[in-house]
Scaffold this active site. Sequence first.
Site, PDB file in Angstrom:
ATOM      1  CE  LYS A  74     -14.449 -15.422   3.180  1.00 32.83           C
ATOM      2  NZ  LYS A  74     -13.009 -15.428   3.315  1.00 32.83           N
ATOM      3  CG  ASN A  75     -12.751 -12.073   1.638  1.00 34.55           C
ATOM      4  OD1 ASN A  75     -12.735 -12.737   2.677  1.00 34.55           O
ATOM      5  ND2 ASN A  75     -12.413 -12.583   0.462  1.00 34.55           N
ATOM      6  CB  CYS A  97      -8.232 -21.342   1.141  1.00 35.61           C
ATOM      7  SG  CYS A  97      -9.969 -21.243   1.528  1.00 35.61           S
ATOM      8  NE  ARG A 136      -3.654 -16.962   1.018  1.00 32.81           N
ATOM      9  CZ  ARG A 136      -4.940 -17.131   1.307  1.00 32.81           C
ATOM     10  NH1 ARG A 136      -5.441 -18.336   1.360  1.00 32.81           N
ATOM     11  NH2 ARG A 136      -5.731 -16.099   1.551  1.00 32.81           N
ATOM     12  CG  ASP A 170     -11.566 -15.187  -3.789  1.00 37.47           C
ATOM     13  OD1 ASP A 170     -10.555 -15.907  -3.819  1.00 37.47           O
ATOM     14  OD2 ASP A 170     -11.736 -14.285  -2.946  1.00 37.47           O
ATOM     15  NE  ARG A 221     -12.256 -20.567   6.321  1.00 37.91           N
ATOM     16  CZ  ARG A 221     -11.383 -20.290   5.356  1.00 37.91           C
ATOM     17  NH1 ARG A 221     -10.896 -21.252   4.611  1.00 37.91           N
ATOM     18  NH2 ARG A 221     -10.984 -19.057   5.144  1.00 37.91           N
TER      19      ARG A 221
HETATM   20  N1  EPU Z   1       1.749 -12.306  -1.684  1.00 38.89           N
HETATM   21  C1  EPU Z   1       3.110 -12.451  -1.461  1.00 38.89           C
HETATM   22  N2  EPU Z   1       3.640 -11.820  -0.362  1.00 38.89           N
HETATM   23  C2  EPU Z   1       2.895 -11.112   0.518  1.00 38.89           C
HETATM   24  C3  EPU Z   1       1.509 -10.979   0.261  1.00 38.89           C
HETATM   25  C4  EPU Z   1       0.951 -11.583  -0.859  1.00 38.89           C
HETATM   26  O1  EPU Z   1       3.829 -13.095  -2.208  1.00 38.89           O
HETATM   27  O2  EPU Z   1       3.434 -10.605   1.487  1.00 38.89           O
HETATM   28  C5  EPU Z   1       1.174 -12.944  -2.900  1.00 38.89           C
HETATM   29  C6  EPU Z   1       0.313 -14.163  -2.572  1.00 38.89           C
HETATM   30  O3  EPU Z   1       1.106 -15.308  -2.430  1.00 38.89           O
HETATM   31  C7  EPU Z   1      -0.594 -14.227  -3.785  1.00 38.89           C
HETATM   32  C8  EPU Z   1      -0.780 -12.757  -4.164  1.00 38.89           C
HETATM   33  O4  EPU Z   1       0.273 -12.051  -3.516  1.00 38.89           O
HETATM   34  O5  EPU Z   1       0.066 -14.887  -4.828  1.00 38.89           O
HETATM   35  C9  EPU Z   1      -2.081 -12.134  -3.785  1.00 38.89           C
HETATM   36  O6  EPU Z   1      -2.444 -12.505  -2.472  1.00 38.89           O
HETATM   37  P1  EPU Z   1      -3.237 -11.504  -1.507  1.00 38.89           P
HETATM   38  O7  EPU Z   1      -2.296 -11.042  -0.459  1.00 38.89           O
HETATM   39  O8  EPU Z   1      -3.936 -10.466  -2.282  1.00 38.89           O
HETATM   40  O9  EPU Z   1      -4.300 -12.502  -0.871  1.00 38.89           O
HETATM   41  P2  EPU Z   1      -4.887 -12.425   0.576  1.00 38.89           P
HETATM   42  O10 EPU Z   1      -4.925 -11.002   0.999  1.00 38.89           O
HETATM   43  O11 EPU Z   1      -4.201 -13.400   1.440  1.00 38.89           O
HETATM   44  C10 EPU Z   1      -7.391 -12.065  -0.047  1.00 38.89           C
HETATM   45  C11 EPU Z   1      -8.691 -12.776   0.205  1.00 38.89           C
HETATM   46  C12 EPU Z   1      -8.723 -14.079  -0.566  1.00 38.89           C
HETATM   47  C13 EPU Z   1      -8.534 -13.764  -2.056  1.00 38.89           C
HETATM   48  C14 EPU Z   1      -7.250 -12.954  -2.273  1.00 38.89           C
HETATM   49  C15 EPU Z   1      -7.059 -12.503  -3.706  1.00 38.89           C
HETATM   50  C16 EPU Z   1      -9.300 -12.081   2.437  1.00 38.89           C
HETATM   51  C17 EPU Z   1      -9.443 -12.429   3.868  1.00 38.89           C
HETATM   52  N3  EPU Z   1      -8.826 -13.033   1.629  1.00 38.89           N
HETATM   53  O12 EPU Z   1      -6.356 -12.949   0.385  1.00 38.89           O
HETATM   54  O13 EPU Z   1     -10.003 -14.633  -0.376  1.00 38.89           O
HETATM   55  O14 EPU Z   1      -8.452 -14.957  -2.785  1.00 38.89           O
HETATM   56  O15 EPU Z   1      -7.260 -11.787  -1.434  1.00 38.89           O
HETATM   57  O16 EPU Z   1      -8.117 -11.721  -4.106  1.00 38.89           O
HETATM   58  O17 EPU Z   1      -9.643 -10.986   2.026  1.00 38.89           O
HETATM   59  C18 EPU Z   1     -11.639 -16.362  -0.267  1.00 38.89           C
HETATM   60  O18 EPU Z   1     -12.447 -15.560   0.224  1.00 38.89           O
HETATM   61  O19 EPU Z   1     -11.982 -17.493  -0.725  1.00 38.89           O
HETATM   62  C19 EPU Z   1     -10.216 -16.012  -0.353  1.00 38.89           C
HETATM   63  C20 EPU Z   1      -9.269 -16.911  -0.441  1.00 38.89           C
END
Ligand code: EPU
Length: 422
Positions: A23-24, A121, A126, A310, A402
């Site tokens: 999915k991701n 989530c 986020r 995850d 989801r």
């Molecule tokens: N963060 C910031 N500022 C930003 C961006 C990120 O502080 O501008 C912080 C976040 O708060 C967090 C950390 O950086 O503490 C890492 O977050 P990341 O940005 O990597 O997460 P994401 O891109 O929003 C993706 C996956 C998530 C997975 C995370 C971590 C997708 C669509 N989502 O989220 O997947 O948990 O990376 O690997 O790719 C899931 O599939 O269940 C899921 C939640």
Amino acid sequence: MEKFIINGPTRPVEGSLNVSGAKNSCLPLMAASVLFKKKVTLKNVPFVKDVFTMIALLKSLGAKVDISEKMRTMTITNKKKHKLIVPYRLVSTMRAGVLTMGSLLGRYQKKKIKVALGGGCALGIRDTSWHLEGFKKLGAKNTLKQGYVNLFAKNGLVGSEYKFPKVTVTGTENLIMASIFVKGFHILKNISIEPEVLDLINFLNKSGAKIKFVSKRTIKIEGINELIYGRHEIIGDRIEAFSYLCVAAITKGEIMLRKINPKFLAKELNILRRIGLVIKLKKNSVYLKYRKKLKNIRIKTGAFPDFATDNMPMLLAVLTTAKGKSIIEETIFSNRFMCCHELERMGAVIKINNNKAIIYGQKELSAANCISSDLRTTFSIILGAISARGVSEIQRVYHGLRGYYNIVEKLKSLGVKIRSQK
Ligand code: EPU
């Protein structure tokens, strides 16, 4: 509202499964389709709820999307131009909606783009500030009004350099997409190297983009003029794969998973071995067998190649019936222990201390009615219910739908007594 009813404990499972596409990986690839002039064809598509939400989003931008669930394929055909607004109703349930910021900005640099800030989530903050900082380095200004990010690069995007303060998955994907047609070169440092990010890079490079690794976490992107056609087979879902390995582990069974590259799970498989499970690998498959009472362990989550956040809630569920005291330290999200309250209702003993969960292994769990609160928590509770004695009802399973394709059918095929009630 749909709920799952599980009759436990499940006998040791014995079976095999084909892992679905990730999915991701699928969601950023779909977002990247905006960069293409004509057609993008994706294979091995997991038709989960988030993918259907992304289809609705692309259609609202003006693309035509044809799918075959049977063949697991999707074709996205772009018209000459996209609409440049992503409404809140399409991103409110799905974090990946923010990925259209990067692709819309990359393609329509000098136009005004409006993307609603999304949901996903509730795992803690986020944020998207690093995405926006990164866009700024390319020359795009942003303002935030009524929940919408407005992006616009008056003079087009010009290559420079941006270093992410910490690894971010969608942040890296957004900045890669925004940089594809940049003037000159753009350098991104401290990027995420999760398999899903590498899948996006492979796809874009195959289609004509020029993205090169200059060190482990640094890439150099040379701006190109256009992308026309794209074709790609999505990698297997390492989180789904780990979830089903945990089904075999918690039921003291065995499982063969196909269509998954074990390298995506190197850290996780090492941990499963250390707690006492037998693991055998082939190029594209993973076999797991229970051998003896599981041992306790101490682990820490982290960005790839570390243990994926995850996958943490599922390992936590498995450890509730392992020997002794296990400790899990969560380093990515501030609110990732939601599964604990529900597992405790089944008799698990867990103490939360800031970002650490201390799990005291019990002989067995007992059934309880539970409510799921996010995608991976759903699977964690399912694992608890599978091993617990009695009938458990799990509500709000829409969170799980989801991201898990055919979850009920896959679990049933392994011998889990689960039914869905609407
Ligand atoms: N963060 C910031 N500022 C930003 C961006 C990120 O502080 O501008 C912080 C976040 O708060 C967090 C950390 O950086 O503490 C890492 O977050 P990341 O940005 O990597 O997460 P994401 O891109 O929003 C993706 C996956 C998530 C997975 C995370 C971590 C997708 C669509 N989502 O989220 O997947 O948990 O990376 O690997 O790719 C899931 O599939 O269940 C899921 C939640």
